[in-house]
Structure formats: structure tokens, C-alpha cells
Design an enzyme around this catalytic site. Structure first.
Site, mmCIF file in Angstrom:
data_model
loop_
_atom_site.group_PDB
_atom_site.id
_atom_site.type_symbol
_atom_site.label_atom_id
_atom_site.label_comp_id
_atom_site.label_asym_id
_atom_site.label_seq_id
_atom_site.Cartn_x
_atom_site.Cartn_y
_atom_site.Cartn_z
ATOM 1 N N CYS A 23 12.225 -34.208 -108.658
ATOM 2 C CA CYS A 23 11.226 -35.477 -108.467
ATOM 3 C C CYS A 23 10.126 -35.552 -109.296
ATOM 4 C CB CYS A 23 10.721 -35.337 -107.030
ATOM 5 S SG CYS A 23 9.617 -33.847 -106.818
ATOM 6 N N HIS A 85 2.266 -28.090 -104.301
ATOM 7 C CA HIS A 85 2.242 -28.152 -103.021
ATOM 8 C C HIS A 85 0.554 -28.375 -102.518
ATOM 9 C CE1 HIS A 85 5.358 -25.167 -103.593
ATOM 10 N NE2 HIS A 85 6.068 -26.191 -103.020
ATOM 11 N N HIS A 135 3.890 -23.795 -94.030
ATOM 12 C CA HIS A 135 4.244 -24.375 -95.365
ATOM 13 C C HIS A 135 3.339 -24.506 -96.203
ATOM 14 C CE1 HIS A 135 5.744 -27.005 -98.288
ATOM 15 N NE2 HIS A 135 7.022 -26.701 -98.185
ATOM 16 N N GLU A 137 1.907 -26.500 -98.208
ATOM 17 C CA GLU A 137 1.587 -28.033 -98.308
ATOM 18 C C GLU A 137 0.635 -28.349 -96.903
ATOM 19 O OE1 GLU A 137 4.174 -31.429 -98.853
ATOM 20 O OE2 GLU A 137 2.870 -32.747 -97.443
ATOM 21 N N SER A 234 12.829 -23.294 -99.867
ATOM 22 C CA SER A 234 12.142 -24.696 -100.053
ATOM 23 C C SER A 234 12.516 -25.537 -98.807
ATOM 24 C CB SER A 234 13.106 -25.208 -101.157
ATOM 25 O OG SER A 234 13.211 -26.619 -101.054
ATOM 26 N N SER A 235 11.305 -26.105 -98.348
ATOM 27 C CA SER A 235 11.450 -27.075 -97.362
ATOM 28 C C SER A 235 12.246 -28.213 -97.490
ATOM 29 C CB SER A 235 9.959 -27.504 -96.893
ATOM 30 O OG SER A 235 10.086 -28.473 -96.023
ATOM 31 N N SER A 279 13.226 -29.211 -105.996
ATOM 32 C CA SER A 279 12.572 -28.497 -106.839
ATOM 33 C C SER A 279 13.864 -27.748 -107.368
ATOM 34 C CB SER A 279 11.852 -27.427 -105.949
ATOM 35 O OG SER A 279 12.575 -27.037 -104.792
HETATM 36 S S1 SF4 Z 1 9.045 -33.823 -103.112
HETATM 37 FE FE1 SF4 Z 1 6.714 -32.958 -103.188
HETATM 38 S S2 SF4 Z 1 6.636 -32.794 -105.132
HETATM 39 FE FE2 SF4 Z 1 8.272 -34.294 -105.246
HETATM 40 S S3 SF4 Z 1 7.683 -36.324 -105.267
HETATM 41 FE FE3 SF4 Z 1 7.739 -35.597 -102.833
HETATM 42 S S4 SF4 Z 1 5.636 -34.907 -102.525
HETATM 43 FE FE4 SF4 Z 1 5.827 -35.029 -104.657
#
Ligand code: SF4
Length: 327
Positions: A23, A85, A135, A137, A234-235, A279
């Protein structure tokens, strides 16, 4: 087990979810590290995994990034990058005391949630945060709120146990990578129980999470098996697996082709859904496709649930940044 390398390979239709993989927030965080390496030279210290993927971490280590668990493992005067995060204000302050230069690669959409919860606290509202305990975040977001000012909930069932009256001024916030469906249930339970509930102007669950969950939902409905490529810590990878499992009985989460569990794939061929967490680099997806081709006669098609055009402004690095600046 599926067709062997020596026997005839059965056919497999591989449905590639789109969007999948990186992303805008992940790209921005990785760029912050590589730009810092170019601007300052190695080593550049990164607190925790910059994004939740070991292949990404290994690539950056090869370039000269050094990953540490805590700031006190960084030598004084070093260059430090903080992860996508987000961190607590205490960690950011510790980094500024320790480092010569600190770059904060927090995703702008996580930073938006930070600003929201801080505003709610200034307005005197108790924050109900929907997310997963522990987590990074969630740790970073809770760290913006003085002790006793927020309560973490994970499921609709948790709402009944909240120790507040029906008219108590509350505000809700959601982890950006939470399950869209699960969050909707918790929000509904909060609305039913509490009359004075401030909600975010737009969903806290980010566009990338929405789109990847919608894309995997669409392919899982048609698939005999689904492969989610991503790290088991990874969440957003875990949430993609959960969404797929609601529609398909054979779902696995793998880091690469070597991790495939062939017993969870159709032995005589069939339809295989394939997606990747926000990710996960596309190289890991290609590696899974390569492994599938060794067992199946693969036909690939991509199924797009949304078009993503979002880009974030880069973290200002080197001469473009102020000393000790945060992005
Ligand atoms: S997954 Fe996490 S890093 Fe990617 S756009 Fe969404 S909030 Fe941002």
C-alpha cells in the site's frame, strides 16, 4: 498431495486478487529507510520491523539498515527511522534524545487516527478503541492517551462489559488494519448501547485494508483453496486469511512458495485464489506462482476489486529535512 514434479500436472486456475501487496503507507516507509541510507550512508537504525514482512526487513538489512527492538539499542548520534505503525510520544522523545536525526515513517492514515483520539480526549470523551491488544499500532495509539482515557475492545461481545452509562460521552476509533466486517459489528453494538458516541468522519480502517479484504472476499467465493502471502505476525495478512476462511474451507498464510502446504491445495487441480498483505512484496507472490507452476498447469487471471491511485508525500530526508525532524 498435488501432482508431483514427475507425474502429469493437473490444471489450476489461479485467481490473483487485486489490489494486493504494498500500500502507499508501506512504500513510503520503505522509501524513508532507503532514502536515509542514500542521504546519510549506512548504518541507519530502524526501531522494530519497518513494516511487518521479513523479506522487506532482510532486503533493507542488506542495504545497511539495522533493526533494533528498542531505542536504547541505538548508538548515540545515529540516524533513526520509526516504523509505519506509529510509536508512542515517549518512544519518539527517546529517539530524539538518542539520535542525531530521526525520521518518523508513521503512515499518514495512522497519524490521522492519532490526531482524532487526541482531539476526543481534549473534548472530554473516553475513547473506545477497536483493535488487537499488543499490535504496535494499538500500542502507539493508546500511548497518546493518558492512562484511564481509553478502553480497547476487540469484538461486539466486549461492548456489553464496558463500565459506562448510556449517556457517557464516548468516542470510537479503529485500528487501520482491522477486519471491516468485525468492526461493523462492534460499531453497531456501541451505537445500540451509547447515545453520545462520537465517530470518525470517515472510516479509520484504511483504504488499503478495505480494498484488499474486498478483493480476497471476491476470489475466495470462487476458489477451492486460497493462499495469502504475508508474514504470520502481520495484522493485515491475518485479517485477509480470516475473510477468506468465511468463504473457503482451505486457506493458508505463507511467506513464500517454500511455505506452501500442498495438503491444503486441490490434489486434482481446481481454482486457487492468491492474494498478498499490504506489507508483502510482489516478489513473494511471484515466488508462490513459481512453486504452483511446478505442481500444476497454471492459468493466471487477475480480479480487480478496486483501483488504487493513492500516494503519500515522501518522508523528507537528508538536506530536505530539518535536523531531528519528523515527517
Ligand atoms: S495498511 Fe497501514 S501503512 Fe498501509 S495504508 Fe493502511 S494504515 Fe497505511
Amino acid at each position: 498431495m498435488s501432482g508431483s514434479k514427475n507425474g502429469p500436472r493437473p490444471p489450476a486456475e489461479v485467481l490473483l486478487a487485486a489490489p494486493r501487496g504494498f500500500c502507499a503507507g508501506v512504500r513510503r516507509a520503505i522509501d524513508a529507510v532507503t532514502d536515509a541510507l542514500v542521504a546519510h550512508g549506512p548504518p541507519v537504525y530502524v526501531r522494530r520491523a519497518i513494516v511487518h514482512n521479513l523479506a522487506v526487513v532482510a532486503d533493507l538489512e542488506r542495504l545497511g539498515a539495522v533493526f533494533v527492538e528498542e531505542i536504547d539499542a541505538v548508538p548515540p548520534g545515529a540516524v533513526i527511522v520509526l516504523s509505519a505503525h506509529g510509536v508512542t510520544p515517549a518512544v519518539a522523545a527517546a529517539a530524539r534524545r538518542r539520535g542525531a536525526v530521526v525520521y518518523d515513517a508513521v503512515c499518514p492514515l495512522v497519524a490521522k487516527v492519532h490526531r482524532e483520539v487526541e482531539r476526543h480526549r481534549r473534548d472530554g470523551r473516553h475513547v473506545v478503541l477497536i483493535g488487537h491488544a499488543g499490535h504496535p499500532e494499538i500500542v502507539g495509539t493508546l500511548g497518546r492517551i493518558a492512562s484511564g482515557g481509553a478502553t480497547l475492545v476487540r469484538a461486539a461481545a466486549d461492548v456489553a462489559a464496558l463500565p459506562f452509562g448510556a449517556g457517557e460521552p464516548l468516542a470510537l476509533a479503529v485500528q487501520t488494519t482491522f477486519s471491516v466486517d468485525d468492526a461493523a459489528q462492534v460499531v453497531e453494538a456501541l451505537r445500540e448501547r451509547f447515545a453520545d458516541l462520537a465517530e470518525p468522519p470517515a472510516s479509520d480502517i484504511c483504504y488499503a485494508t478495505h480494498n484488499r479484504q474486498a478483493a480476497v472476499r471476491a476470489i475466495a467465493e470462487r476458489a477451492d483453496a486460497v493462499v495469502v502471502v504475508g508474514a504470520d505476525f502481520s495484522s493485515n495478512a491475518a485479517r485477509l486469511g480470516e475473510v477468506a476462511r468465511e468463504r473457503c474451507g482451505a486457506v493458508q498464510l505463507v511467506a513464500d512458495g517454500e511455505g506452501l502446504d500442498w495438503d491444503l491445495l486441490p490434489a486434482r487441480g481446481g481454482v486457487i485464489g492468491l492474494t498478498a498483505a499490504a506489507s508483502t512484496p510482489e516478489a513473494s507472490v511471484r515466488d508462490v506462482v513459481r512453486a504452483l507452476r511446478q505442481r500444476y498447469r497454471v492459468t493466471l487471471s487477475e480480479h480487480r476489486a478496486a483501483v488504487e491511485t493513492r500516494r503519500f508525500r515522501k518522508v523528507r530526508v537528508g538536506a530536505a529535512a530539518q535536523p531531528r525532524a519528523a515527517a
